[in-house]
Design a protein around this motif. Structure first.
Motif, PDB file in Angstrom:
ATOM      1  N   SER A  49       0.794  -1.184   0.183  1.00  0.00           N
ATOM      2  CA  SER A  49       0.197  -0.067   0.017  1.00  0.00           C
ATOM      3  C   SER A  49       0.697   1.313   0.063  1.00  0.00           C
ATOM      4  O   SER A  49       0.560   2.174  -0.584  1.00  0.00           O
ATOM      5  N   LEU A  50       1.974   1.306   0.755  1.00  0.00           N
ATOM      6  CA  LEU A  50       2.956   2.223   0.358  1.00  0.00           C
ATOM      7  C   LEU A  50       3.390   2.500  -0.830  1.00  0.00           C
ATOM      8  O   LEU A  50       3.157   3.570  -1.447  1.00  0.00           O
ATOM      9  N   VAL A  51       3.751   1.137  -1.660  1.00  0.00           N
ATOM     10  CA  VAL A  51       4.111   1.523  -2.902  1.00  0.00           C
ATOM     11  C   VAL A  51       2.992   2.183  -3.848  1.00  0.00           C
ATOM     12  O   VAL A  51       3.307   3.025  -4.577  1.00  0.00           O
ATOM     13  N   ALA A  52       1.917   1.542  -3.535  1.00  0.00           N
ATOM     14  CA  ALA A  52       0.447   2.043  -4.398  1.00  0.00           C
ATOM     15  C   ALA A  52       0.446   3.688  -4.147  1.00  0.00           C
ATOM     16  O   ALA A  52       0.296   4.467  -4.883  1.00  0.00           O
ATOM     17  N   ILE A  53       0.426   4.147  -2.820  1.00  0.00           N
ATOM     18  CA  ILE A  53       0.322   5.491  -2.541  1.00  0.00           C
ATOM     19  C   ILE A  53       1.365   6.350  -3.207  1.00  0.00           C
ATOM     20  O   ILE A  53       1.206   7.387  -3.855  1.00  0.00           O
ATOM     21  N   ALA A  54       2.524   5.729  -2.875  1.00  0.00           N
ATOM     22  CA  ALA A  54       3.702   6.663  -3.281  1.00  0.00           C
ATOM     23  C   ALA A  54       3.702   6.690  -4.970  1.00  0.00           C
ATOM     24  O   ALA A  54       4.017   7.755  -5.458  1.00  0.00           O
ATOM     25  N   SER A  55       3.271   5.437  -5.610  1.00  0.00           N
ATOM     26  CA  SER A  55       3.242   5.792  -7.192  1.00  0.00           C
ATOM     27  C   SER A  55       2.171   6.506  -7.560  1.00  0.00           C
ATOM     28  O   SER A  55       2.378   7.376  -8.549  1.00  0.00           O
ATOM     29  N   ALA A  56       1.081   6.711  -6.858  1.00  0.00           N
ATOM     30  CA  ALA A  56      -0.042   7.184  -7.147  1.00  0.00           C
ATOM     31  C   ALA A  56       0.242   9.090  -7.009  1.00  0.00           C
ATOM     32  O   ALA A  56      -0.061   9.655  -7.887  1.00  0.00           O
ATOM     33  N   LEU A  57       0.864   9.236  -5.862  1.00  0.00           N
ATOM     34  CA  LEU A  57       1.473  10.425  -5.561  1.00  0.00           C
ATOM     35  C   LEU A  57       2.439  11.013  -6.797  1.00  0.00           C
ATOM     36  O   LEU A  57       2.415  12.025  -7.399  1.00  0.00           O
ATOM     37  N   GLY A  58       3.331   9.970  -7.082  1.00  0.00           N
ATOM     38  CA  GLY A  58       4.482  10.297  -8.247  1.00  0.00           C
ATOM     39  C   GLY A  58       3.755  10.718  -9.348  1.00  0.00           C
ATOM     40  O   GLY A  58       4.186  11.450 -10.170  1.00  0.00           O
ATOM     41  N   MET A  59       2.644   9.944  -9.600  1.00  0.00           N
ATOM     42  CA  MET A  59       1.964  10.046 -10.997  1.00  0.00           C
ATOM     43  C   MET A  59       1.448  11.466 -10.898  1.00  0.00           C
ATOM     44  O   MET A  59       1.405  12.185 -12.009  1.00  0.00           O
ATOM     45  N   LEU A  60       0.761  11.977  -9.865  1.00  0.00           N
ATOM     46  CA  LEU A  60       0.059  13.368  -9.952  1.00  0.00           C
ATOM     47  C   LEU A  60       1.110  14.258 -10.119  1.00  0.00           C
ATOM     48  O   LEU A  60       1.133  15.311 -10.829  1.00  0.00           O
ATOM     49  N   PHE A  61       2.367  14.076  -9.280  1.00  0.00           N
ATOM     50  CA  PHE A  61       3.316  15.304  -9.087  1.00  0.00           C
ATOM     51  C   PHE A  61       4.472  15.318  -9.991  1.00  0.00           C
ATOM     52  O   PHE A  61       5.015  16.209 -10.059  1.00  0.00           O
ATOM     53  N   SER A  62       4.820  14.385 -10.806  1.00  0.00           N
ATOM     54  CA  SER A  62       5.856  14.484 -11.638  1.00  0.00           C
ATOM     55  C   SER A  62       5.474  15.241 -12.834  1.00  0.00           C
ATOM     56  O   SER A  62       4.454  15.149 -13.448  1.00  0.00           O
ATOM     57  N   ARG A  63       6.511  16.015 -13.183  1.00  0.00           N
ATOM     58  CA  ARG A  63       6.341  17.093 -14.140  1.00  0.00           C
ATOM     59  C   ARG A  63       6.377  16.856 -15.651  1.00  0.00           C
ATOM     60  O   ARG A  63       6.135  17.011 -16.648  1.00  0.00           O
ATOM     61  N   ASN A  64       7.152  15.456 -15.724  1.00  0.00           N
ATOM     62  CA  ASN A  64       7.083  14.505 -17.150  1.00  0.00           C
ATOM     63  C   ASN A  64       6.062  13.773 -17.279  1.00  0.00           C
ATOM     64  O   ASN A  64       5.920  12.737 -16.392  1.00  0.00           O
ATOM     65  N   THR A  65       5.271  13.834 -18.412  1.00  0.00           N
ATOM     66  CA  THR A  65       4.242  13.197 -18.420  1.00  0.00           C
ATOM     67  C   THR A  65       4.464  11.473 -18.870  1.00  0.00           C
ATOM     68  O   THR A  65       3.784  10.581 -18.276  1.00  0.00           O
ATOM     69  N   THR A  84       0.874  -2.715  -8.721  1.00  0.00           N
ATOM     70  CA  THR A  84       0.711  -3.030  -7.403  1.00  0.00           C
ATOM     71  C   THR A  84      -1.083  -3.290  -6.997  1.00  0.00           C
ATOM     72  O   THR A  84      -1.141  -4.350  -6.196  1.00  0.00           O
ATOM     73  N   VAL A  85      -1.851  -2.727  -7.564  1.00  0.00           N
ATOM     74  CA  VAL A  85      -3.140  -3.144  -7.623  1.00  0.00           C
ATOM     75  C   VAL A  85      -3.344  -4.961  -7.962  1.00  0.00           C
ATOM     76  O   VAL A  85      -3.950  -5.479  -7.305  1.00  0.00           O
ATOM     77  N   ALA A  86      -2.807  -5.036  -9.045  1.00  0.00           N
ATOM     78  CA  ALA A  86      -2.769  -6.482  -9.355  1.00  0.00           C
ATOM     79  C   ALA A  86      -2.360  -7.351  -8.345  1.00  0.00           C
ATOM     80  O   ALA A  86      -2.713  -8.564  -8.187  1.00  0.00           O
ATOM     81  N   VAL A  87      -0.976  -6.919  -7.574  1.00  0.00           N
ATOM     82  CA  VAL A  87      -0.483  -7.788  -6.728  1.00  0.00           C
ATOM     83  C   VAL A  87      -1.662  -7.948  -5.587  1.00  0.00           C
ATOM     84  O   VAL A  87      -1.681  -8.961  -4.859  1.00  0.00           O
ATOM     85  N   PHE A  88      -2.412  -6.819  -5.052  1.00  0.00           N
ATOM     86  CA  PHE A  88      -3.564  -6.923  -4.376  1.00  0.00           C
ATOM     87  C   PHE A  88      -4.569  -7.749  -4.659  1.00  0.00           C
ATOM     88  O   PHE A  88      -4.794  -8.770  -3.662  1.00  0.00           O
ATOM     89  N   TYR A  89      -4.850  -8.120  -5.826  1.00  0.00           N
ATOM     90  CA  TYR A  89      -5.828  -9.020  -6.365  1.00  0.00           C
ATOM     91  C   TYR A  89      -5.337 -10.461  -6.055  1.00  0.00           C
ATOM     92  O   TYR A  89      -5.847 -11.257  -5.678  1.00  0.00           O
ATOM     93  N   LEU A  90      -3.901 -10.560  -6.199  1.00  0.00           N
ATOM     94  CA  LEU A  90      -3.482 -11.854  -5.892  1.00  0.00           C
ATOM     95  C   LEU A  90      -3.344 -12.275  -4.690  1.00  0.00           C
ATOM     96  O   LEU A  90      -3.845 -13.234  -4.034  1.00  0.00           O
ATOM     97  N   MET A  91      -3.349 -11.147  -3.453  1.00  0.00           N
ATOM     98  CA  MET A  91      -3.283 -11.476  -2.218  1.00  0.00           C
ATOM     99  C   MET A  91      -4.494 -11.827  -1.791  1.00  0.00           C
ATOM    100  O   MET A  91      -4.781 -12.439  -1.049  1.00  0.00           O
ATOM    101  N   LEU A  92      -5.591 -11.196  -2.705  1.00  0.00           N
ATOM    102  CA  LEU A  92      -7.198 -11.706  -2.229  1.00  0.00           C
ATOM    103  C   LEU A  92      -7.515 -12.838  -3.019  1.00  0.00           C
ATOM    104  O   LEU A  92      -8.691 -13.166  -2.952  1.00  0.00           O
ATOM    105  N   GLY A  93      -6.533 -13.678  -3.610  1.00  0.00           N
ATOM    106  CA  GLY A  93      -7.083 -14.976  -3.999  1.00  0.00           C
ATOM    107  C   GLY A  93      -7.683 -14.825  -5.526  1.00  0.00           C
ATOM    108  O   GLY A  93      -8.468 -15.576  -5.645  1.00  0.00           O
TER     109      GLY A  93
END
Lengths: 179, 379
Positions: free
Chosen positions: A12-28, A41-50
């Motif tokens: 979840s740390l990775v997910a939040i960090a990557s989401a923030l990085g997506m929002l704030f990086s200046r380069n598209t 990371t979301v896909a890995v969450f699905y894996l954890m949920l079986g």
């Protein structure tokens, strides 16, 4: 259970960090790459949920197909560097307000629902996912056949629409090719 | 979940990586020798017996080469791109079964790293991620040739991925499972390439496009794009791209062998003799190796003999020929199997190869007429 919790927290740390990085990086391009990381990371969450099927589809469809197209378009248009937005400055406070409302609402709903005993249980791990897959296919093509077909027709219509639009643009570009 | 379990896992992963690395090294030697033979040359034969030490010499040379990072590149992406290209080509092999199993110190050791129940989907998802390295390399180099190479590679890979997915679907339908182990076991009586020859053929063509091999190596067309997406890379970073390409060749041959040519199993008419993998487990990897060598030779042979396809023809071949044809073959396969199950009549299975070969021939006729019309119209 504890190891799963640790994995969950790190993810979840990775997910939040990557989401923030997506929002704030200046380069598209980097934004798009952060979004890919987020999808994975979301896909890995699905894996954890079986739910390995959903996880793999998530990677194939979102991280693979869609984001590659995004990158493709960004590169072809040469729109890597974002310019400072000035014309739409009034949108910023409004967006913050709306996002805040949505967050408060969803958090409230989650806590209101949490009081009820509707615990969502994950299906039985990854061990019998082929059975899950069969069951999923049966439900999809049996119980929800009509919605499924309607969705596919919708997608088909969208595809035809995209092709028509692209064709028109081609004709228009031919006229003003020197611009 | 004791420590031996983890140990087994780590060892198997390491061994798989080693196999791929050694395979990469010797595939370069194999390709150079085979190409040379086809072109009536000798090829590298100086280092060691028959040039067998040539890959080591090449590796040493690449390690000691000066590594240049152009000043105007996008640093992070430039460094990330080779890694993103190599990693998918390595982890792709994790779900491929190399053999059955054997006993060691009272443990049953299975000859695969991961027995994933959605193995085929895993392959598609990793294959779809493998594009990123090439795209990023092309973009971050800040070089028009590299950029064009990257864009070409992306367009080509996402176009051919659809047919690839349909070929996976054909194998899944025939094996009645997404588990690669079960798909291999289902080919005990008959290889899928015999039941669905057109599907196997399409798969082989599409894999050539997926790994950017000749005749689909437009992203690296020297005459047009110098070296394509890796123009700006040198030294070890270039070696990583090189490695990824050859490892992908090996892995994709392994996948083709697994899905359509019986995987680690023997040829079907040997199934109850002493040459069967059920009697001797160590034959499994050997059979797979033999199949991979034959498929790789096919790739090298094609590279030696075929010219590059023009880029617009490559795209229309993918979208207008291979995609409809793979849809048709998938439909025929699924219908044939369904009818055979419903009426309990194996005769319907014989209709699958017949009908798909007919549809493939129709496609060939259409291509031929189209090409002939175009060549007459232009002149």
């Amino acid at each position: 259970m504890t190891s799963e919790l640790i994995v969950f927290l790190v993810l979840s740390l990775v997910a939040i960090a990557s989401a923030l990085g997506m929002l704030f990086s200046r380069n598209t391009i980097y934004s798009a790459l952060f979004l890919v990381l987020n999808f994975i990371t979301v896909a890995v969450f699905y894996l954890m949920l079986g739910a390995p099927f959903i996880a793999m589809s998530q990677i194939t469809v979102y991280a693979g197909a869609i984001m590659v197209l995004f990158l493709f378009v960004i590169m072809l248009l040469g729109a890597e560097q974002m310019t400072a937005p000035d014309a739409l400055s009034w949108q910023k406070p409004l967006a913050f307000l709306l996002a805040l409302t949505l967050t408060v609402e969803s958090v409230y709903l989650i806590f209101a629902r949490a009081k009820l005993d509707t615990v969502i249980t994950a299906p039985d791990a990854a061990t019998n996912s082929m059975e899950n897959l069969r069951e999923m296919a049966m439900t999809l093509f049996d119980k929800f056949l009509l919605p499924f077909e309607v969705t596919s027709i919708l997608l088909l219509v969208a595809m035809v629409g995209a092709i028509v639009l692209a064709k028109k643009e081609k004709g228009a570009r031919a006229k003003t090719s020197n611009s | 979940m004791d420590w031996t379990f983890w140990l087994e896992w780590v060892i198997k992963g390491l061994v798989l990586c080693l196999i791929l690395l050694v395979g990469f090294a010797y595939l370069t030697w194999y390709e150079r020798r085979a190409l040379a033979r086809i072109q009536v040359r000798v090829g590298p034969n100086r280092a060691g017996y028959q040039g067998l030490l040539q890959p080591i010499a090449d590796a040493v040379k690449l390690i000691f080469k000066e590594e240049l990072t152009p000043s105007r590149v996008y640093k992070v992406a430039f460094l990330l791109a080779p890694v993103l290209t190599v990693v998918p080509s390595l982890i792709l092999a994790a779900v491929i079964p190399l053999g059955t199993s054997f006993n060691l110190f009272g443990r049953t050791i299975t000859l695969y790293v991961a027995n994933l129940n959605v193995g085929v989907l895993y392959l598609t998802s990793i294959a779809s991620i493998a594009v990123y390295g090439i795209v990023l390399a092309g973009w971050s180099s800040n070089n028009k040739y590299a950029m064009l190479g990257g864009v070409r590679a992306t367009a080509q890979m996402i176009s051919y991925e659809l047919s690839l997915g349909l070929c996976f679907a054909i194998a899944v339908v025939m094996g009645n499972s997404m588990n690669l182990n079960e798909i291999v076991t289902a080919q005990k009586d008959m290889w899928f390439a015999v039941i669905q020859p057109v599907g196997a053929f399409i798969f082989l063509i599409v894999t050539l496009a997926e790994v950017n091999r000749a005749p689909f190596d437009m992203p690296e067309a020297e005459q047009e794009l110098t070296a394509g997406y890796h123009s700006e890379y040198s030294g070890m970073k270039f070696a990583l791209f090189f490695m990824a390409e050859y490892q992908k060749m090996i892995v994709i041959s392994m996948i083709a062998a697994t899905l359509f040519f019986g995987g680690y199993r023997e040829i079907w008419f040997l199934k109850d003799t002493f040459l069967s993998v059920d009697r001797a487990w160590f034959l499994g990897p050997i059979y797979l190796l033999l199949k991979v060598i034959v498929l790789l030779f096919g790739m090298i042979w094609i590279r030696a003999t075929w010219p590059r396809i023009r880029y617009d023809r490559l795209m229309s071949f993918g979208w207008k020929v291979l995609l409809p044809l793979s849809f048709v073959t998938a439909f025929i396969t699924a219908t044939g199997i369904l009818l055979a199950q419903e009426f309990d009549n194996q005769l319907y299975l014989y209709a699958i190869p017949a009908l798909s070969i007919i549809s493939a021939l129709i496609a060939v006729v259409f291509i031929y007429r189209d090409l002939r019309r175009k060549s007459h119209g232009r002149i």
